[in-house]
Design a protein around this motif. Sequence first.
Motif, PDB file in Angstrom:
ATOM      1  N   SER A   6       0.964  -1.358   0.103  1.00 19.78           N
ATOM      2  CA  SER A   6       0.120  -0.049  -0.025  1.00 19.78           C
ATOM      3  C   SER A   6       0.976   1.180  -0.025  1.00 19.78           C
ATOM      4  O   SER A   6       0.768   2.186  -0.592  1.00 19.78           O
ATOM      5  N   ASN A   7       1.908   1.428   0.786  1.00 21.50           N
ATOM      6  CA  ASN A   7       2.534   2.245   0.777  1.00 21.50           C
ATOM      7  C   ASN A   7       3.402   2.643  -0.518  1.00 21.50           C
ATOM      8  O   ASN A   7       3.860   3.984  -0.966  1.00 21.50           O
ATOM      9  N   ALA A   8       3.703   1.612  -1.217  1.00 21.88           N
ATOM     10  CA  ALA A   8       4.133   1.940  -2.727  1.00 21.88           C
ATOM     11  C   ALA A   8       3.248   2.368  -3.546  1.00 21.88           C
ATOM     12  O   ALA A   8       3.686   2.523  -4.862  1.00 21.88           O
ATOM     13  N   GLY A   9       2.134   2.284  -3.281  1.00 16.00           N
ATOM     14  CA  GLY A   9       1.150   2.918  -4.074  1.00 16.00           C
ATOM     15  C   GLY A   9       0.212   1.911  -4.852  1.00 16.00           C
ATOM     16  O   GLY A   9      -0.946   2.245  -5.412  1.00 16.00           O
ATOM     17  N   ALA A  10       0.047   0.546  -4.485  1.00 15.46           N
ATOM     18  CA  ALA A  10      -0.793  -0.279  -5.017  1.00 15.46           C
ATOM     19  C   ALA A  10      -1.854  -0.741  -3.796  1.00 15.46           C
ATOM     20  O   ALA A  10      -1.731   0.057  -2.528  1.00 15.46           O
ATOM     21  N   PHE A  39      -6.159  -0.300   2.268  1.00 18.21           N
ATOM     22  CA  PHE A  39      -5.907  -1.850   1.825  1.00 18.21           C
ATOM     23  C   PHE A  39      -6.943  -2.558   2.094  1.00 18.21           C
ATOM     24  O   PHE A  39      -8.145  -2.063   2.238  1.00 18.21           O
ATOM     25  N   ASN A  40      -6.889  -3.771   1.575  1.00 15.16           N
ATOM     26  CA  ASN A  40      -8.028  -4.703   1.526  1.00 15.16           C
ATOM     27  C   ASN A  40      -7.878  -5.746   2.591  1.00 15.16           C
ATOM     28  O   ASN A  40      -6.946  -6.144   2.940  1.00 15.16           O
ATOM     29  N   VAL A  41      -9.266  -6.078   3.096  1.00 15.47           N
ATOM     30  CA  VAL A  41      -9.247  -7.720   3.908  1.00 15.47           C
ATOM     31  C   VAL A  41      -9.932  -8.499   3.165  1.00 15.47           C
ATOM     32  O   VAL A  41     -11.181  -8.101   2.742  1.00 15.47           O
ATOM     33  N   ASN A  42      -9.648  -9.485   3.127  1.00 11.34           N
ATOM     34  CA  ASN A  42     -10.469 -10.797   2.339  1.00 11.34           C
ATOM     35  C   ASN A  42     -11.142 -11.544   3.209  1.00 11.34           C
ATOM     36  O   ASN A  42     -10.332 -12.039   4.387  1.00 11.34           O
ATOM     37  N   ALA A 209      -9.844  -5.133 -18.291  1.00 12.10           N
ATOM     38  CA  ALA A 209      -9.750  -5.172 -16.814  1.00 12.10           C
ATOM     39  C   ALA A 209      -9.525  -3.516 -16.508  1.00 12.10           C
ATOM     40  O   ALA A 209      -8.781  -3.021 -17.077  1.00 12.10           O
ATOM     41  N   SER A 210      -9.941  -3.297 -15.313  1.00 15.15           N
ATOM     42  CA  SER A 210      -9.458  -2.070 -14.793  1.00 15.15           C
ATOM     43  C   SER A 210      -8.323  -2.237 -13.787  1.00 15.15           C
ATOM     44  O   SER A 210      -7.768  -0.882 -13.444  1.00 15.15           O
ATOM     45  N   ALA A 211      -7.975  -3.357 -13.216  1.00 19.60           N
ATOM     46  CA  ALA A 211      -6.849  -3.489 -12.472  1.00 19.60           C
ATOM     47  C   ALA A 211      -6.418  -4.937 -12.316  1.00 19.60           C
ATOM     48  O   ALA A 211      -7.136  -5.631 -13.078  1.00 19.60           O
ATOM     49  N   ALA A 212      -5.342  -5.189 -11.798  1.00 20.16           N
ATOM     50  CA  ALA A 212      -4.825  -6.661 -11.707  1.00 20.16           C
ATOM     51  C   ALA A 212      -4.555  -7.046 -10.357  1.00 20.16           C
ATOM     52  O   ALA A 212      -4.058  -6.233  -9.539  1.00 20.16           O
ATOM     53  N   GLN A 213      -4.811  -8.300  -9.972  1.00 22.97           N
ATOM     54  CA  GLN A 213      -4.478  -8.711  -8.615  1.00 22.97           C
ATOM     55  C   GLN A 213      -3.555  -9.819  -8.709  1.00 22.97           C
ATOM     56  O   GLN A 213      -3.599 -10.725  -9.275  1.00 22.97           O
ATOM     57  N   VAL A 320       6.402  -3.661  -6.783  1.00 20.34           N
ATOM     58  CA  VAL A 320       5.349  -2.852  -7.151  1.00 20.34           C
ATOM     59  C   VAL A 320       5.911  -1.767  -7.976  1.00 20.34           C
ATOM     60  O   VAL A 320       5.597  -1.552  -9.306  1.00 20.34           O
ATOM     61  N   GLU A 321       7.193  -1.239  -7.739  1.00 20.61           N
ATOM     62  CA  GLU A 321       7.901  -0.201  -8.689  1.00 20.61           C
ATOM     63  C   GLU A 321       8.085  -0.783 -10.030  1.00 20.61           C
ATOM     64  O   GLU A 321       8.067  -0.311 -11.262  1.00 20.61           O
ATOM     65  N   THR A 322       8.696  -1.928  -9.785  1.00 27.78           N
ATOM     66  CA  THR A 322       9.308  -2.814 -11.114  1.00 27.78           C
ATOM     67  C   THR A 322       7.909  -2.975 -11.855  1.00 27.78           C
ATOM     68  O   THR A 322       8.036  -3.191 -13.033  1.00 27.78           O
ATOM     69  N   LEU A 323       6.709  -3.366 -11.174  1.00 25.08           N
ATOM     70  CA  LEU A 323       5.583  -3.707 -11.920  1.00 25.08           C
ATOM     71  C   LEU A 323       5.038  -2.713 -12.915  1.00 25.08           C
ATOM     72  O   LEU A 323       4.701  -2.808 -13.815  1.00 25.08           O
ATOM     73  N   VAL A 324       5.283  -1.455 -12.095  1.00 27.98           N
ATOM     74  CA  VAL A 324       4.519  -0.221 -12.769  1.00 27.98           C
ATOM     75  C   VAL A 324       5.714   0.195 -13.881  1.00 27.98           C
ATOM     76  O   VAL A 324       5.096   0.386 -14.936  1.00 27.98           O
TER      77      VAL A 324
END
Length: 330
Positions: A6-10, A39-42, A209-213, A320-324
């Motif tokens: 989350s801190n990295a922006g995802a 953040f998300n809780v599942n 898709a609007s996003a990826a998990q 996260v940075e690498t993925l972006v």
Amino acid sequence: MAAAVSNAGALGSIGLGSVDAEGGRKAIRAVRAATAKPFNVNVFVHAPPPAPAASAARDAAWCAYLRPQFEKYGAAPPSTLKTVFGTFQTDADMLAMLLEEKPPVVSFHFGLPAPEAIAALKAYGAILFASATSLEEAKVCEAAGVDAIVAQGIEAGGHRGIFDPAAPDDQLPTASLVRLLSKSLSIPIIAAGGIMDGAGIAAALRLGASAAQLGTAFAVTTETAASAGHKAAILGEAGRHTRLVAAVSGRPARSAASNWTRMMDQMAKDGVEIAVYPNAYDLGKQLHAVASAKGDQGWGGFWAGQGAPLAREMGAAELVETLVKEMKEA
């Protein structure tokens, strides 16, 4: 790890499917202590298992079937199995805790809770996600008022989110499922299953898709809670040979190659009926414990998606940075 993501922006995520309400509260507060970002809780919303008396014979037969495996390690299986965790479908304490703690995002797996629970969560402003493995499941989720659908393709690691494990499963791949749902629904689609790098994310976005998990991609990060054996399975040869196996927990879940996946063909020949979910988990965890004590890690639930060979060891924020970066390049 969730806080770092989350801190990295995802959007970091924590799973509460295997803990009670107080365990969930501690996890939420731990994340909040480490990040001010969403953040998300599942939560798992499976059908409650049958009463102990109704499942006793099936559970006992499963224990008897695995007795030889326990005996290899000088142990005996239990005579009865416990329901090792509950379901959000009937867990009033978990719902009350979420309404008090107010996590920004709540996601459902295996199905949906009662309309009253959905309404209560939305009333405090929660964004709701729900997993779907088919168009039919996705339509049910949209009609129930969730805000986005997690389109779980057959490539995904971990538990298959199919609402009814006894029903036929079309086993749609992520690309086909995302395309189908994005053309058929009016709410955002989140692609899940087999996505390991930025190029995969970009492909999912191009499909609608609007996003990826991503799950498996983060299972080997520095901050992961995955065991050393689990990480080794994902990063090694076992990660190249994932299979859906129900024997670990009682519901289909994609795992890296393990003792469980190697037994699948023999179990099918023997016609054995696996204990009900999540009672089978009780036996699986006990077998893993006795085997691990003897140096054999092969009975773990090494959840991993089919993209596991693309996993990379690094910190969660760096990933996260690498993925972006990769996504933009693609």
